[in-house]
Write an enzyme that holds these catalytic residues in place. Structure first.
Site, PDB file in Angstrom:
ATOM      1  N   ARG A 186     -17.403   0.421  -1.405  1.00  0.00           N
ATOM      2  CA  ARG A 186     -16.446  -0.128  -0.454  1.00  0.00           C
ATOM      3  C   ARG A 186     -16.852  -1.569  -0.197  1.00  0.00           C
ATOM      4  NH1 ARG A 186     -13.078   2.689   2.549  1.00  0.00           N
ATOM      5  NH2 ARG A 186     -14.146   4.680   2.334  1.00  0.00           N
TER       6      ARG A 186
ATOM      7  N   LYS B 295       0.859  -1.194   0.000  1.00  0.00           N
ATOM      8  CA  LYS B 295       0.000   0.000   0.000  1.00  0.00           C
ATOM      9  C   LYS B 295       0.889   1.235   0.000  1.00  0.00           C
ATOM     10  CE  LYS B 295      -4.115   1.906   2.244  1.00  0.00           C
ATOM     11  NZ  LYS B 295      -3.821   3.326   2.178  1.00  0.00           N
TER      12      LYS B 295
HETATM   13  P1  AMP Z   1      -7.480   4.451   2.345  1.00  0.00           P
HETATM   14  O1  AMP Z   1      -7.395   5.786   1.633  1.00  0.00           O
HETATM   15  O2  AMP Z   1      -6.677   4.375   3.592  1.00  0.00           O
HETATM   16  O3  AMP Z   1      -8.908   3.988   2.507  1.00  0.00           O
HETATM   17  O4  AMP Z   1      -6.805   3.353   1.399  1.00  0.00           O
HETATM   18  C1  AMP Z   1      -7.214   3.139   0.078  1.00  0.00           C
HETATM   19  C2  AMP Z   1      -6.277   3.879  -0.861  1.00  0.00           C
HETATM   20  O5  AMP Z   1      -4.979   3.301  -0.853  1.00  0.00           O
HETATM   21  C3  AMP Z   1      -6.683   3.805  -2.312  1.00  0.00           C
HETATM   22  O6  AMP Z   1      -7.668   4.754  -2.610  1.00  0.00           O
HETATM   23  C4  AMP Z   1      -5.376   4.090  -3.035  1.00  0.00           C
HETATM   24  O7  AMP Z   1      -5.232   5.493  -3.223  1.00  0.00           O
HETATM   25  C5  AMP Z   1      -4.306   3.685  -2.038  1.00  0.00           C
HETATM   26  N1  AMP Z   1      -3.455   2.557  -2.486  1.00  0.00           N
HETATM   27  C6  AMP Z   1      -2.124   2.493  -2.324  1.00  0.00           C
HETATM   28  N2  AMP Z   1      -1.624   1.356  -2.795  1.00  0.00           N
HETATM   29  C7  AMP Z   1      -2.662   0.644  -3.307  1.00  0.00           C
HETATM   30  C8  AMP Z   1      -2.794  -0.630  -3.934  1.00  0.00           C
HETATM   31  N3  AMP Z   1      -1.740  -1.430  -4.142  1.00  0.00           N
HETATM   32  N4  AMP Z   1      -4.040  -1.020  -4.318  1.00  0.00           N
HETATM   33  C9  AMP Z   1      -5.112  -0.244  -4.101  1.00  0.00           C
HETATM   34  N5  AMP Z   1      -5.055   0.971  -3.515  1.00  0.00           N
HETATM   35  C10 AMP Z   1      -3.848   1.425  -3.115  1.00  0.00           C
END
Ligand code: AMP
Length: 580
Positions: free
Chosen positions: A416, A251
């Site tokens: 989601r 991530k």
């Molecule tokens: P969050 O914003 O904490 O809900 O996490 C989701 C976000 O992580 C997504 O909207 C992407 O912008 C980010 N992200 C980073 N790496 C990845 C990945 N390998 N796959 C999907 N999302 C990712």
């Protein structure tokens, strides 16, 4: 359709609070619309003249709108307009009151239609350069000359971006779904079309012209797809238990980019679906050279990356790439690397319906090796221990954590789902995840802080079922002096005389604001509290020791904030941890 019909509808909506009532009023309005005007009616109801990603704003300064009201109402001085505005606190009501005093004989016999108003706004939006203010004023005067007082109320709100009916996209979708195919509701199909285009005007127009095309709606390059979102779980075991063997991707903590390509033409949409290609020249160049497809839509996370050391830069540095000036220089100093993680469309094929593993394979095949775009790092496993080791390895490399992906799941646009599950680093005795809260109002400072006239924020979360914002915390710490000054300046501009309709709060704020900006907040714990309206049932939820850890998030809109349901879930998980 007469514009007066729209104005009457808006007037009715303003006096209602229930989403059901508003849906009913809107669906009656839509039934009277022709296929040529339904898209215009929808954009106008959203306070705009185009879908949000097109970035077209009617846009005029307050002084120029006041001047248009003065001329149209035949007043000699601007003071009467200014006084009325001060008295009512609303430019719309001011225009309505002033226009209703206009003498009968000077009233024009022209009738305003929705099409005329829309076209005039479009002209205002596209007028620029020397003398453009005069032209814009003239167009608005012409509209006001033909307007009834109630029409004037709404006409002047558009150029200032202040329609603020508080009608959310889901409400519009509900209202459109009065349209049935045979005896079947097509609400789901409408939602899918909306998720694939982010354009409610286009969805409605397609529906009115040929409902079969909604059922078989196709995404198209340069219309952004609403992003799939991740659920969260708190351990590797829980993830494997939930989805079994899965892909686990690093991530990256940067910006989400949705890249659209046709030949050499590239657009990049942010998570909020705003066009950003202009800010990231190196990604544009790489996408046009190294994507092996004529047409493609794919997603990735862009992060400032040091090619020499292989080091990911922190988010605070990456975020500096969102800028209006010095773009070329910054792209040399802190180049971005895009880690592609999903393929949505390629040369006529809609990949969103295919399982993750097929999308991933096609994605890998679409990228020709280069230093700016790479496929995200990942492993495939059904072993919690292996997942945990990979997670720790990612943290060790300066990443945020991992996202586990269901190998069989399609790309679920705009939702989601447990197709993606994030696992982030957690700190003991603190909430594992931060919350993204919407600013609903603010308080004046007391004592030491009075010099900033700013003392703290009233924040809330989004109730996506009712389409309202509910309070969860008053936040008084985590701001630097600079941030306090900036927050106050920014919030003053969106202040509201009364609590906005889409806000549910038992607390009063010193100043209410339009729910627009999102900040990131950390807290020690979620507790039950009767003071706050976030929650199901009688007692709400509150944050213990909340503090702002990230100021206004350019990448998130109010509906992207944490939801009431997520808070309830987080609360549940937190209890489990204490019991253990
Ligand atoms: P969050 O914003 O904490 O809900 O996490 C989701 C976000 O992580 C997504 O909207 C992407 O912008 C980010 N992200 C980073 N790496 C990845 C990945 N390998 N796959 C999907 N999302 C990712």
């Amino acid at each position: 359709m007469r514009f007066l019909e729209l104005a009457n509808t808006y007037d009715q909506i303003e006096s209602k609070t229930g989403r059901l009532e508003i849906t009913g009023i809107l669906s009656e309005l839509f039934k009277k619309a022709s296929p040529e005007e339904i898209d215009k009616i929808i954009y106008l109801t959203q306070g705009s003249i185009a879908p949000p990603h097109k970035n077209i704003e009617v846009g005029m300064g307050e002084k120029f709108v006041e001047e248009a009201i003065r001329v149209a109402s035949g007043l000699r001085t601007i003071k009467i307009v200014e006084d009325e505005y001060k008295k009512t606190g609303d430019i719309g009501k001011a225009a309505e009151n002033i226009m209703s005093k206009k003498t009968q004989e000077s009233l024009s016999s022209n009738i305003l239609t929705v099409g005329m108003v829309f076209d005039s706004f479009m002209k205002i939006a596209h007028t620029s350069g020397v003398g453009s203010q005069d032209t814009k004023i003239r167009i608005l005067i012409k509209l006001l000359n033909s307007a009834e007082p109630l029409e004037a109320r709404y006409l002047v709100r558009f150029p200032l971006g202040r329609l603020r009916l508080g009608v959310g996209d889901p409400t519009i979708l509900d209202a459109l779904s009065f349209y049935r195919k045979g005896d079947k509701s097509i609400r789901e199909e409408l939602e899918r079309a909306y998720n694939l285009s982010n354009d409610l005007g286009l969805v409605a127009k397609t529906l009115f012209e040929n409902p079969d095309k909604i059922i078989d709606f196709k995404m198209s390059v340069f219309s952004p797809v609403r992003p799939a979102l991740a659920e969260r779980l708190s351990s590797a075991e829980e993830i494997i238990e939930k989805i079994g063997k899965c892909a686990v991707e690093a991530k990256y903590d940067g910006f989400r980019c949705q890249v659209h390509k046709r030949g050499n033409k590239i657009e990049i949409f942010s998570r909020k679906l705003e066009p950003m290609a202009g800010m990231f020249p190196e990604i544009v160049e790489a996408a046009s050279k190294y994507i092996a497809a004529e047409e493609a839509i794919f997603e990735g996370e862009a992060i400032a990356f040091n090619e020499l050391t292989g080091e990911y830069r922190p988010f605070q540095l990456t975020i500096q790439r969102k800028r209006k000036y010095g773009i070329e220089e910054m792209s040399q100093v802190f180049p971005l690397k895009l880690f592609a993680f999903d393929l949505l469309f390629r040369d006529g094929t809609d990949y969103t319906k295919q399982p993750y593993k097929a999308r991933r394979e096609a994605l890998s095949k679409s990228i020709i090796e280069n230093k700016t775009i790479a496929v995200s790092d990942s492993i495939t496993t059904d072993d919690p221990a292996e997942l945990q080791t990979y997670f720790e390895d990612c943290i060790g490399r300066g990443l945020e954590g991992v996202i586990a992906k269901d190998l069989e799941a399609p790309y679920v646009a705009g939702a989601r789902k447990f197709a993606w599950i994030k696992l982030k680093r957690s700190y003991k005795a603190e909430l594992a995840d931060t919350l993204d809260l919407v600013i609903l109002g603010y308080y004046y400072g007391k004592g030491k802080r009075t010099k900033f006239a700013f003392g703290g924020l009233l924040c809330g979360v989004y109730d996506d079922e009712a389409g309202v914002y509910r309070t969860i915390a008053k936040i008084g710490s985590g701001f630097s002096e600079e941030q306090m000054v900036e927050l106050e300046l920014t919030l003053k501009q969106i202040s509201e005389k009364e609590k906005p309709r889409q806000v549910d709060s038992l607390l009063e704020a010193d100043v209410w604001v339009e729910p627009k900006y999102v900040i990131t907040v950390a807290a020690d714990e979620i507790t039950r509290s009767p003071m706050h309206t976030c929650g199901r049932g009688k007692t709400g939820y509150a944050l213990r020791f909340p503090r702002m850890i990230h100021g206004i998030r350019a990448d998130k809109g109010p509906e992207d904030s944490t939801t009431v349901n997520e808070v309830v879930e987080l609360y549940g998980k937190q209890r489990k941890v204490t019991v253990e």
